[in-house]
Design a protein around this motif. Structure first.
Motif, PDB file in Angstrom:
ATOM      1  N   ARG A 190       7.863   6.961   5.293  1.00  0.00           N
ATOM      2  CA  ARG A 190       9.158   7.060   4.605  1.00  0.00           C
ATOM      3  C   ARG A 190       9.571   5.687   4.091  1.00  0.00           C
ATOM      4  O   ARG A 190       9.282   4.667   4.710  1.00  0.00           O
ATOM      5  CB  ARG A 190      10.235   7.565   5.568  1.00  0.00           C
ATOM      6  CG  ARG A 190      10.103   9.030   5.853  1.00  0.00           C
ATOM      7  CD  ARG A 190      11.351   9.557   6.527  1.00  0.00           C
ATOM      8  NE  ARG A 190      11.087  10.896   7.043  1.00  0.00           N
ATOM      9  CZ  ARG A 190      11.992  11.680   7.583  1.00  0.00           C
ATOM     10  NH1 ARG A 190      13.243  11.254   7.708  1.00  0.00           N
ATOM     11  NH2 ARG A 190      11.685  12.877   8.019  1.00  0.00           N
ATOM     12  N   ARG A 191      10.271   5.686   2.984  1.00  0.00           N
ATOM     13  CA  ARG A 191      10.673   4.418   2.356  1.00  0.00           C
ATOM     14  C   ARG A 191      12.122   4.521   1.894  1.00  0.00           C
ATOM     15  O   ARG A 191      12.713   5.597   1.873  1.00  0.00           O
ATOM     16  CB  ARG A 191       9.765   4.124   1.159  1.00  0.00           C
ATOM     17  CG  ARG A 191       9.902   5.186   0.050  1.00  0.00           C
ATOM     18  CD  ARG A 191       9.479   4.687  -1.294  1.00  0.00           C
ATOM     19  NE  ARG A 191       9.446   5.762  -2.288  1.00  0.00           N
ATOM     20  CZ  ARG A 191      10.459   6.085  -3.080  1.00  0.00           C
ATOM     21  NH1 ARG A 191      11.612   5.453  -2.974  1.00  0.00           N
ATOM     22  NH2 ARG A 191      10.359   7.063  -3.970  1.00  0.00           N
ATOM     23  N   ASN A 192      12.637   3.347   1.443  1.00  0.00           N
ATOM     24  CA  ASN A 192      13.923   3.360   0.742  1.00  0.00           C
ATOM     25  C   ASN A 192      13.679   3.145  -0.749  1.00  0.00           C
ATOM     26  O   ASN A 192      12.532   3.140  -1.198  1.00  0.00           O
ATOM     27  CB  ASN A 192      14.894   2.315   1.329  1.00  0.00           C
ATOM     28  CG  ASN A 192      14.331   0.909   1.215  1.00  0.00           C
ATOM     29  OD1 ASN A 192      13.406   0.656   0.434  1.00  0.00           O
ATOM     30  ND2 ASN A 192      14.866   0.000   2.010  1.00  0.00           N
ATOM     31  N   MET A 193      14.759   2.941  -1.537  1.00  0.00           N
ATOM     32  CA  MET A 193      14.598   2.824  -2.992  1.00  0.00           C
ATOM     33  C   MET A 193      13.786   1.585  -3.368  1.00  0.00           C
ATOM     34  O   MET A 193      13.141   1.541  -4.404  1.00  0.00           O
ATOM     35  CB  MET A 193      15.988   2.789  -3.641  1.00  0.00           C
ATOM     36  CG  MET A 193      16.002   2.913  -5.145  1.00  0.00           C
ATOM     37  SD  MET A 193      15.839   1.285  -5.925  1.00  0.00           S
ATOM     38  CE  MET A 193      15.506   1.739  -7.610  1.00  0.00           C
ATOM     39  N   ARG A 194      13.836   0.552  -2.513  1.00  0.00           N
ATOM     40  CA  ARG A 194      13.065  -0.665  -2.813  1.00  0.00           C
ATOM     41  C   ARG A 194      11.631  -0.568  -2.298  1.00  0.00           C
ATOM     42  O   ARG A 194      10.925  -1.558  -2.253  1.00  0.00           O
ATOM     43  CB  ARG A 194      13.777  -1.881  -2.235  1.00  0.00           C
ATOM     44  CG  ARG A 194      15.047  -2.202  -3.000  1.00  0.00           C
ATOM     45  CD  ARG A 194      15.815  -3.374  -2.407  1.00  0.00           C
ATOM     46  NE  ARG A 194      17.028  -3.562  -3.189  1.00  0.00           N
ATOM     47  CZ  ARG A 194      17.227  -4.593  -4.015  1.00  0.00           C
ATOM     48  NH1 ARG A 194      16.328  -5.530  -4.133  1.00  0.00           N
ATOM     49  NH2 ARG A 194      18.344  -4.681  -4.713  1.00  0.00           N
ATOM     50  N   TYR A 195      11.253   0.591  -1.857  1.00  0.00           N
ATOM     51  CA  TYR A 195       9.894   0.860  -1.381  1.00  0.00           C
ATOM     52  C   TYR A 195       9.554   0.082  -0.106  1.00  0.00           C
ATOM     53  O   TYR A 195       8.396  -0.199   0.185  1.00  0.00           O
ATOM     54  CB  TYR A 195       8.850   0.623  -2.494  1.00  0.00           C
ATOM     55  CG  TYR A 195       8.910   1.737  -3.524  1.00  0.00           C
ATOM     56  CD1 TYR A 195       9.941   1.778  -4.469  1.00  0.00           C
ATOM     57  CD2 TYR A 195       7.995   2.785  -3.506  1.00  0.00           C
ATOM     58  CE1 TYR A 195      10.062   2.820  -5.375  1.00  0.00           C
ATOM     59  CE2 TYR A 195       8.095   3.830  -4.410  1.00  0.00           C
ATOM     60  CZ  TYR A 195       9.140   3.839  -5.338  1.00  0.00           C
ATOM     61  OH  TYR A 195       9.247   4.886  -6.221  1.00  0.00           O
ATOM     62  N   GLU A 196      10.598  -0.270   0.662  1.00  0.00           N
ATOM     63  CA  GLU A 196      10.356  -0.872   1.979  1.00  0.00           C
ATOM     64  C   GLU A 196      10.087   0.261   2.956  1.00  0.00           C
ATOM     65  O   GLU A 196      10.768   1.288   2.927  1.00  0.00           O
ATOM     66  CB  GLU A 196      11.588  -1.683   2.422  1.00  0.00           C
ATOM     67  CG  GLU A 196      11.856  -2.875   1.516  1.00  0.00           C
ATOM     68  CD  GLU A 196      13.314  -3.358   1.541  1.00  0.00           C
ATOM     69  OE1 GLU A 196      13.538  -4.503   1.132  1.00  0.00           O
ATOM     70  OE2 GLU A 196      14.202  -2.568   1.936  1.00  0.00           O
ATOM     71  N   TRP A 197       9.097   0.080   3.837  1.00  0.00           N
ATOM     72  CA  TRP A 197       8.731   1.125   4.793  1.00  0.00           C
ATOM     73  C   TRP A 197       9.816   1.268   5.865  1.00  0.00           C
ATOM     74  O   TRP A 197      10.278   0.272   6.417  1.00  0.00           O
ATOM     75  CB  TRP A 197       7.415   0.781   5.479  1.00  0.00           C
ATOM     76  CG  TRP A 197       6.210   0.840   4.578  1.00  0.00           C
ATOM     77  CD1 TRP A 197       6.194   1.006   3.235  1.00  0.00           C
ATOM     78  CD2 TRP A 197       4.844   0.730   4.988  1.00  0.00           C
ATOM     79  NE1 TRP A 197       4.905   1.011   2.766  1.00  0.00           N
ATOM     80  CE2 TRP A 197       4.049   0.851   3.810  1.00  0.00           C
ATOM     81  CE3 TRP A 197       4.205   0.557   6.214  1.00  0.00           C
ATOM     82  CZ2 TRP A 197       2.652   0.786   3.848  1.00  0.00           C
ATOM     83  CZ3 TRP A 197       2.820   0.488   6.250  1.00  0.00           C
ATOM     84  CH2 TRP A 197       2.051   0.612   5.073  1.00  0.00           C
ATOM     85  N   LEU A 198      10.147   2.504   6.160  1.00  0.00           N
ATOM     86  CA  LEU A 198      11.157   2.774   7.185  1.00  0.00           C
ATOM     87  C   LEU A 198      10.540   3.376   8.435  1.00  0.00           C
ATOM     88  O   LEU A 198      11.205   3.484   9.470  1.00  0.00           O
ATOM     89  CB  LEU A 198      12.223   3.735   6.627  1.00  0.00           C
ATOM     90  CG  LEU A 198      12.942   3.262   5.351  1.00  0.00           C
ATOM     91  CD1 LEU A 198      13.940   4.306   4.888  1.00  0.00           C
ATOM     92  CD2 LEU A 198      13.626   1.914   5.571  1.00  0.00           C
ATOM     93  N   THR A 199       9.291   3.850   8.335  1.00  0.00           N
ATOM     94  CA  THR A 199       8.604   4.440   9.493  1.00  0.00           C
ATOM     95  C   THR A 199       7.195   3.871   9.561  1.00  0.00           C
ATOM     96  O   THR A 199       6.726   3.239   8.620  1.00  0.00           O
ATOM     97  CB  THR A 199       8.500   5.973   9.370  1.00  0.00           C
ATOM     98  OG1 THR A 199       7.773   6.279   8.151  1.00  0.00           O
ATOM     99  CG2 THR A 199       9.862   6.643   9.322  1.00  0.00           C
TER     100      THR A 199
ATOM    101  N   GLY B 271      -4.024   2.779   2.537  1.00  0.00           N
ATOM    102  CA  GLY B 271      -4.296   4.213   2.586  1.00  0.00           C
ATOM    103  C   GLY B 271      -3.040   5.013   2.878  1.00  0.00           C
ATOM    104  O   GLY B 271      -3.079   6.054   3.550  1.00  0.00           O
ATOM    105  N   VAL B 272      -1.925   4.499   2.374  1.00  0.00           N
ATOM    106  CA  VAL B 272      -0.623   5.089   2.701  1.00  0.00           C
ATOM    107  C   VAL B 272       0.044   5.607   1.430  1.00  0.00           C
ATOM    108  O   VAL B 272      -0.055   4.994   0.379  1.00  0.00           O
ATOM    109  CB  VAL B 272       0.270   4.012   3.369  1.00  0.00           C
ATOM    110  CG1 VAL B 272       1.738   4.365   3.286  1.00  0.00           C
ATOM    111  CG2 VAL B 272      -0.146   3.826   4.816  1.00  0.00           C
ATOM    112  N   VAL B 273       0.706   6.745   1.572  1.00  0.00           N
ATOM    113  CA  VAL B 273       1.537   7.268   0.483  1.00  0.00           C
ATOM    114  C   VAL B 273       2.982   7.268   0.973  1.00  0.00           C
ATOM    115  O   VAL B 273       3.257   7.687   2.100  1.00  0.00           O
ATOM    116  CB  VAL B 273       1.097   8.698   0.114  1.00  0.00           C
ATOM    117  CG1 VAL B 273       2.178   9.404  -0.680  1.00  0.00           C
ATOM    118  CG2 VAL B 273      -0.189   8.653  -0.687  1.00  0.00           C
ATOM    119  N   THR B 274       3.887   6.771   0.153  1.00  0.00           N
ATOM    120  CA  THR B 274       5.292   6.714   0.561  1.00  0.00           C
ATOM    121  C   THR B 274       6.077   7.896  -0.008  1.00  0.00           C
ATOM    122  O   THR B 274       5.645   8.552  -0.957  1.00  0.00           O
ATOM    123  CB  THR B 274       5.930   5.398   0.066  1.00  0.00           C
ATOM    124  OG1 THR B 274       5.594   5.208  -1.310  1.00  0.00           O
ATOM    125  CG2 THR B 274       5.443   4.223   0.866  1.00  0.00           C
TER     126      THR B 274
END
Ligand code: SF4
Length: 658
Positions: free
Chosen positions: A646-655, A350-353
């Motif tokens: 929040r994510r980076n370019m590889r769609y890894e979660w940062l928060t 249920g998350v949008v990046t």
């Protein structure tokens, strides 16, 4: 020979057909010559226009409706999904084939990497199936390259634990040059006990083949009969401009290639399509034989639209024809629902990046003059600019201060900026700021490659060494040359755009894929685009996300808008989610559609809200000025029923989701 088109330039242009003439396209290899013999000797009295291409080009031509009937690779049946198989003759083998061979210096069990000839999808899939059978659970790395039609020589990619799958005449000429050879026809026979069919006459089911009469089909069969009676002269003529003797080619055509599409060959063909579908290498397909118009029962065995939606929503692979039917017959709501089910399966939290980065257009000087672009200025124009280090530093500092982690750097094709300018710029940016560099679209890479007389790989490797992390998918527009020639004729071809992405992925970079539609494109072009992205993703896995939007026309721009609008945008995005079963992320394009449509798009397959907006000149030059900061993006995500990350370019979660 009259009507025969063989040069590369001619391939990219459609011939002018006489009224009632049918375009027939075929593989250019020796093994096709007996089937074409009568046609090339004008047995059909001008009824057919015949031209020759690589196998993969034939698949594209059927999808883009450039040809009526093609002697094409058998995987095209499933990939396209809307084709009929013309009976009685085909190109196959029943044991050794000789011209589809995996060459290596080590045993198959010890291969780490296999170069796969980009010319044939069927052979590549057959190889994967056979290697999965021979070494279960230990797939080698596959690298797709254009191996060409010359024998593998001193520059051969076959080295150590790297092998190469070679097809066609190049395979024939390379026999005996390497320690190990795996003949795929033989390997298939040993595994299944069946013949293998590599290519057959395929005709579009959607009406174009209604022009193929019983007499036409008889002509194709008669063409082969005439070829079968002329094998010796075909072989002699081939040996006149190829290295081996006429006797060798004659043995190949008579002892290894099988031209009869009998019950046994059909059983082998069905077995291949079934095994490839089971392995998720091809969409499932119901084999449909050509029948003349009197016997034609209108496609009763086609799955219902609901069944297609259900299959795609649960990750099943769609053929091109399945996607055509969904585009034509599924309601917008049903498309959106199926795409949403797929989105939830892929992104179950249920998350949008979204990412905090900044688009910087470092120069607006460009030599390309795209008809839809209001941003560029020609060389020498008084409004042309190149951003200075000071200007760039200010923008990057603002980005970093706002929590930004990346710069999206794109610009025009400025002939005054050599490769070294970019290398120095990237090194400087990386030394001064803690940011990732998502930079330079394929068009800019091709520009540097041509300007510096370097290969794509050399350019990308140098840029990567200088600090470039990943490649944006800009400049794709719609990946059919019919469209590109009309709206951006100086731009790279669709094959070149894809080749740049292929090389970028192979040198270790990730990229995105985009589609800007709504100029002169039709649904056929748009769907062809999606399937080209899916095919490349099957090869490389290098696309992190797909983003589409419709053309934003501005008064004064040369290019008029074509098929655009919110409903079409939502339908295309939902179709993209369903077709691109191998691309994990779909970005909602709120920058062009506006935040409200951006929210709705999250229920039409998108799982990402892209980037916060500091500036973006190419779209904003066309009058589109939507902007949201991080707080606004998160507010819109929550209002649409999601949590934001929040994510980076590889769609890894940062928060953490909030
Ligand atoms: S879209 Fe890009 S390549 Fe085309 S004219 Fe504009 S800046 Fe140049």
């Amino acid at each position: 020979m009259k009507g025969l088109v063989t040069n590369r330039h001619a391939e990219s242009h459609e011939p002018i057909l006489a009224p009632g003439q049918i375009r027939l396209s075929a593989v250019r290899y020796l093994n096709a010559r007996p089937l074409l013999h009568g046609l090339l000797h004008n047995m059909s009295e001008g009824r057919f226009h015949v031209d020759l291409h690589t196998p993969s080009e034939l698949t594209r031509m059927l999808i883009e409706e450039e040809t009526h009937v093609a002697l094409a690779p058998i995987a095209t049946l499933a990939h396209h999904g809307g084709l009929e198989l013309i009976p009685e003759v085909a190109i196959g083998c029943d044991g050794d084939v000789g011209s589809v061979v995996l060459f290596s210096e080590v045993q198959v069990e010890d291969l780490d990497e296999v170069i796969v000839d980009s010319a044939s999808r069927t052979s590549a899939i057959l190889l994967r199936l056979i290697l999965r059978h021979l070494r279960p659970g230990r797939e080698p790395r596959y690298v797709t390259q254009n191996v060409g039609q010359q024998a593998l020589g001193a520059q051969s990619p076959v080295r150590g634990t790297r092998g190469a799958l070679v097809i066609g005449d190049a395979a024939l000429e390379s026999r005996g040059s390497f320690a190990h050879e795996l003949d795929l026809g033989r390997a298939w026979k040993d595994w299944t006990g069946l013949p293998f069919v590599f290519a057959a006459w395929l005709a579009r089911r959607d009406g174009s083949n209604a022009t193929m009469t019983r007499h036409d089909v008889d002509q194709l069969i008669a063409s082969y009969e005439s070829g079968a009676a002329s094998i010796a002269s075909i072989a002699a003529s081939w040996s006149g401009h190829n290295p081996q003797s006429a006797a060798t080619y004659e043995r190949y055509l008579t002892e290894q290639i099988r031209y009869r599409l009998d019950e046994n060959a059909l059983a082998g063909l069905r077995e291949f399509l079934d095994r490839a579908a089971e392995a998720r290498l091809l969409p499932p397909v119901e084999l449909s034989m050509w029948a003349d118009s009197r016997a034609r029962t209108r496609a009763t065995s086609l799955p219902s639209v609901d069944a297609l939606l259900e299959r795609a929503a649960h990750g099943g692979r769609l053929s091109y024809h399945d996607a055509v039917r969904l585009g034509e017959e599924a309601s917008t709501h049903d498309l959106g629902y199926a795409a949403d089910v797929r989105r939830r399966a892929l992104h179950p939290h249920g998350v949008v990046t979204y990412i905090v980065d900044r688009n910087i257009n470092y120069t607006n000087v460009c030599t390309t003059s795209c008809r839809f672009c209001a941003f560029y200025r020609p060389v020498g124009h008084h409004e042309g600019y190149v951003l200075s280090r000071e200007q760039l530093a200010e923008k990057i500092r603002e980005t970093v201060d706002a929590g930004g982690i990346q710069i999206l750097l794109q610009g025009g094709l400025n002939p005054d900026l050599p490769l070294s300018w970019y290398e120095e710029l990237f090194q400087w940016m990386k030394s001064q700021f803690p940011i990732a560099l998502h930079a330079l679209s394929p068009e800019e890479i091709w520009h540097l490659s041509r300007m510096e007389n370097l290969s794509l790989e050399q350019v990308l490797t140098r840029l990567r060494a200088a600090g470039m992390d990943s490649l944006p998918g800009g400049g794709a527009e719609v990946l059919t040359d019919r469209v590109r020639r009309k709206i951006a004729k100086a731009k790279c071809t669709s094959a070149e755009w894809l080749e740049c992405m292929r090389v970028a992925h192979h040198v270790g970079m990730r990229s995105t894929a985009t589609m800007m539609f709504g100029t002169v494109d039709t649904q056929t072009d748009r769907l062809a685009h999606l399937f080209k992205v899916r095919d490349l993703q099957d090869e490389t896995g290098g696309f992190t996300a797909f983003i589409c939007w419709d053309y934003q026309y501005e008064q004064g721009t040369v290019q008029r808008a074509g098929e655009t609008g919110t409903v079409l945008y939502l339908r295309m995005q939902a179709l993209a989610r369903l077709v691109l079963d191998n691309v994990h992320n779909i970005q909602s394009s709120w920058v062009t559609q506006g935040p409200a449509v951006g929210q709705i798009a999250l229920r039409y397959g998108a799982n990402d809200l892209g980037s916060v907006m500091f500036e973006e000149n190419v779209v904003s030059s066309a009058g589109t000025t939507f902007a949201m900061d991080a707080a606004e993006i998160e507010r819109h995500a929550r209002a649409a029923g999601f949590r934001a990350v929040r994510r980076n370019m590889r769609y890894e979660w940062l928060t953490e989701p909030s």
